[in-house]
Write an enzyme that holds these catalytic residues in place. Structure first.
Site, PDB file in Angstrom:
ATOM      1  N   GLU A 160       1.188  -1.238  -0.443  1.00  0.00           N
ATOM      2  CA  GLU A 160       0.178  -0.207  -0.033  1.00  0.00           C
ATOM      3  C   GLU A 160       0.509   1.102   0.344  1.00  0.00           C
ATOM      4  O   GLU A 160       1.382   1.278   0.503  1.00  0.00           O
ATOM      5  CB  GLU A 160      -0.766  -0.246   1.251  1.00  0.00           C
ATOM      6  CG  GLU A 160      -1.760   1.545   1.273  1.00  0.00           C
ATOM      7  CD  GLU A 160      -2.332   1.355   2.508  1.00  0.00           C
ATOM      8  OE1 GLU A 160      -3.581   2.024   2.069  1.00  0.00           O
ATOM      9  OE2 GLU A 160      -2.207   0.346   3.640  1.00  0.00           O
ATOM     10  N   LYS A 191      -9.277   2.219  -2.707  1.00  0.00           N
ATOM     11  CA  LYS A 191     -10.066   2.139  -2.124  1.00  0.00           C
ATOM     12  C   LYS A 191     -11.579   2.518  -1.027  1.00  0.00           C
ATOM     13  O   LYS A 191     -11.453   3.434  -1.574  1.00  0.00           O
ATOM     14  CB  LYS A 191      -9.297   2.443  -0.175  1.00  0.00           C
ATOM     15  CG  LYS A 191      -9.645   1.778   0.699  1.00  0.00           C
ATOM     16  CD  LYS A 191      -7.941   1.568   1.646  1.00  0.00           C
ATOM     17  CE  LYS A 191      -8.872   1.364   3.069  1.00  0.00           C
ATOM     18  NZ  LYS A 191      -7.685   1.400   3.866  1.00  0.00           N
ATOM     19  N   CYS A 222      -5.314  -2.288   3.037  1.00  0.00           N
ATOM     20  CA  CYS A 222      -5.099  -2.479   4.616  1.00  0.00           C
ATOM     21  C   CYS A 222      -6.492  -3.132   4.971  1.00  0.00           C
ATOM     22  O   CYS A 222      -6.871  -4.840   4.881  1.00  0.00           O
ATOM     23  CB  CYS A 222      -5.080  -0.946   4.111  1.00  0.00           C
ATOM     24  SG  CYS A 222      -4.083  -1.043   6.087  1.00  0.00           S
TER      25      CYS A 222
END
Length: 498
Positions: free
Chosen positions: A264, A321, A374
């Protein structure tokens, strides 16, 4: 509950049961990673059952449940103080408040469950009522206010045969079975058969589960790259490009894999201005596609993204995301709060990230992949695209979670997602633990926390679609509701007739 009501509940609870509630909750947290002290689970949950059975009122039971949750979340989520240590001069003073407020807030769900069980059930029927209410409270914790199912009961069992139930029941079903098996132990001194039978039946169910026959590996070789960039150095102008050069060197090593995965926000600049950087990465990859994390801007918004680049450095696919971390990646009412200088911790561009559109697939060597960035791997309900992928891919920066419990608990949840879906997972973590995870949750290859390096591994094959993958959380939710109705009907039979 009013202040007068709280004082009355505290008098009814008394000191010894209050200490039992707080201590038992704290002990239960030791069943989480990295400790996994599993023998504490039946003891701590039996203590919870005793608290509800002995509560003089619903208010007293609710306070006991809140104290139990306060003990559990205060210890189990102690890693939450780590992000505040990245810039201690500015943020360290907030750490204890964040931990206590988070634990106290999450404990409200458990307090409500304990209170409802005591209010609507009598005698031993309070125990199945508590299992039902507690299971529903965990659903609420996972879904309401964007959800936060971290430290859920299913995470206890990752390295045991019980983890196989995840493919059938999902995490909430496994949590309910944990409660149904262990809470009746509170009856052991008076009714040993009733106390032990649910646990025996649950154990028999686990032993009866057939172990999945893993398919052979695919012909695709993947390389997972881990730069080990500490969070206080990751964005430092004098050090951040050193970590990029490290990943470029790892990517250039032979022999050539079919896919390279970086973690990430691996590239410390906006995608909008990264053409030259991506070209250098592609040159080092020598024709191998690279999936990497980077930030990007579009229409005045900033996104935490995963992009796939080809042999020229051109972007072939982008995922933004969608499930953001409250107060980490965005602040509620962020546009207003930004005027007062309040921004998300993890954002490096703008006042906060915007959410992407949700689950989508990216075409990778080896098949279609569902990318997760994540925190998104914490939410099993988010892993439901319209078409079943061939693999899951998580890119993450666990440097935010410190080096004690947070990264290991995050890894456990990634392994659970693989079991639930019957899919392999590729996991690239900035500081670790990076891994290739098989569809039964095992670590095929991994890099330890705090280690810089890379590894090549064959992409495991996928299992057939699991029951949980097809049904989601609805069966477990219905099971909790049915248990609650069953408890209420049983309690009514004990009610004195007028």
């Amino acid at each position: 509950m009013t202040a007068v009501g709280l004082r009355q509940a505290a008098r009814q609870l008394r000191l010894a049961p209050a200490a039992l509630a707080l201590g038992a909750g704290a002990l239960l947290s030791l069943a989480l990673a990295p400790w996994h002290v599993l023998w504490l689970v039946p003891l701590a949950l039996a203590a919870a059952g005793r608290l509800v059975l002995g509560a003089a009122s619903a208010r007293a039971a609710a306070l006991a449940g809140w104290l139990y949750g306060l003990g559990y979340f205060s210890f189990g989520l102690s890693w939450i103080i780590e992000p505040f240590q990245i810039d201690p001069e500015r943020h360290a003073w907030m750490a204890p408040f964040a931990l206590v407020l988070l634990a106290a807030g999450l404990a409200l769900y458990w307090g409500l469950a304990f209170g409802l069980a005591a209010r609507f059930a009598r005698g031993a029927w309070r125990l199945p009522a508590l299992a039902a209410a507690w299971g529903l409270a965990e659903f609420a914790r996972a879904y309401l206010l964007t959800g936060f199912p971290w430290a859920a009961f299913g995470q206890f069992w990752i390295d045991t045969p019980a983890a196989g139930l995840l493919a059938w029941t999902g995490p909430h079903g496994l949590a309910f079975l944990t409660l149904a098996a262990c809470l009746p132990l509170a009856l052991l001194p008076q009714r040993p058969l009733a106390a032990l039978l649910p646990g025996a039946l649950s154990g028999a169910l686990v032993l009866a589960l057939p172990a999945p026959a893993l398919p052979p590996d695919t012909a695709t070789t993947v390389r997972i790259v881990q730069p080990n960039a500490p969070q206080d150095q990751k964005w430092d102008p004098e050090q951040r490009w050193e970590f990029v050069r490290r990943m470029i060197a790892f990517s250039a090593e032979g022999p050539r894999p079919d896919l390279i995965v970086w973690p990430e926000t691996a590239v410390p600049q906006l995608l909008n201005h990264a053409e030259e950087t991506l070209a250098v990465i592609a040159e080092a990859a020598q024709g191998t596609p690279v999936l990497l994390g980077i930030q990007r801007a579009a229409a005045g918004r900033y996104y935490n993204s995963a992009v796939l680049i080809d042999e020229t450095g051109a972007v072939q696919g982008t995922y933004d995301k969608a499930h953001l971390v409250p107060f980490g990646e965005y602040v509620p009412f962020g546009d207003l709060m930004a005027r007062f200088g309040i921004h998300g911790f993890a954002t490096q561009a703008g006042a906060g990230y915007a959410a992407g559109e949700g689950a989508q697939l990216l075409p990778l060597p080896g098949g279609m992949a569902l990318p997760l960035i994540c925190y998104e791997a914490v939410f099993p309900q988010d892993l439901r695209p319209g078409t079943r992928p061939a693999m899951l891919v998580q890119i993450t920066n666990d440097a935010w979670f410190g080096t004690r419990s947070g990264p290991y608990q995050h890894l456990v949840q990634a392994r659970m997602r693989a079991i639930e879906q019957g899919l392999p997972m590729l996991r690239a973590a900035n500081t670790g633990v990076s891994a290739v995870i098989t569809p039964d949750g095992a670590l095929r290859e991994s890099l330890a926390l705090g280690e810089a390096g890379y590894f090549d591994a064959a992409l495991p094959g996928a299992l057939p679609a699991t029951l949980y993958g097809r049904t989601g959380d609805w069966p477990a939710f219905a099971l909790c509701l049915l248990a609650g109705v069953f408890s209420l009907l049983g309690a009514r039979r004990l009610a004195p007739r007028s």
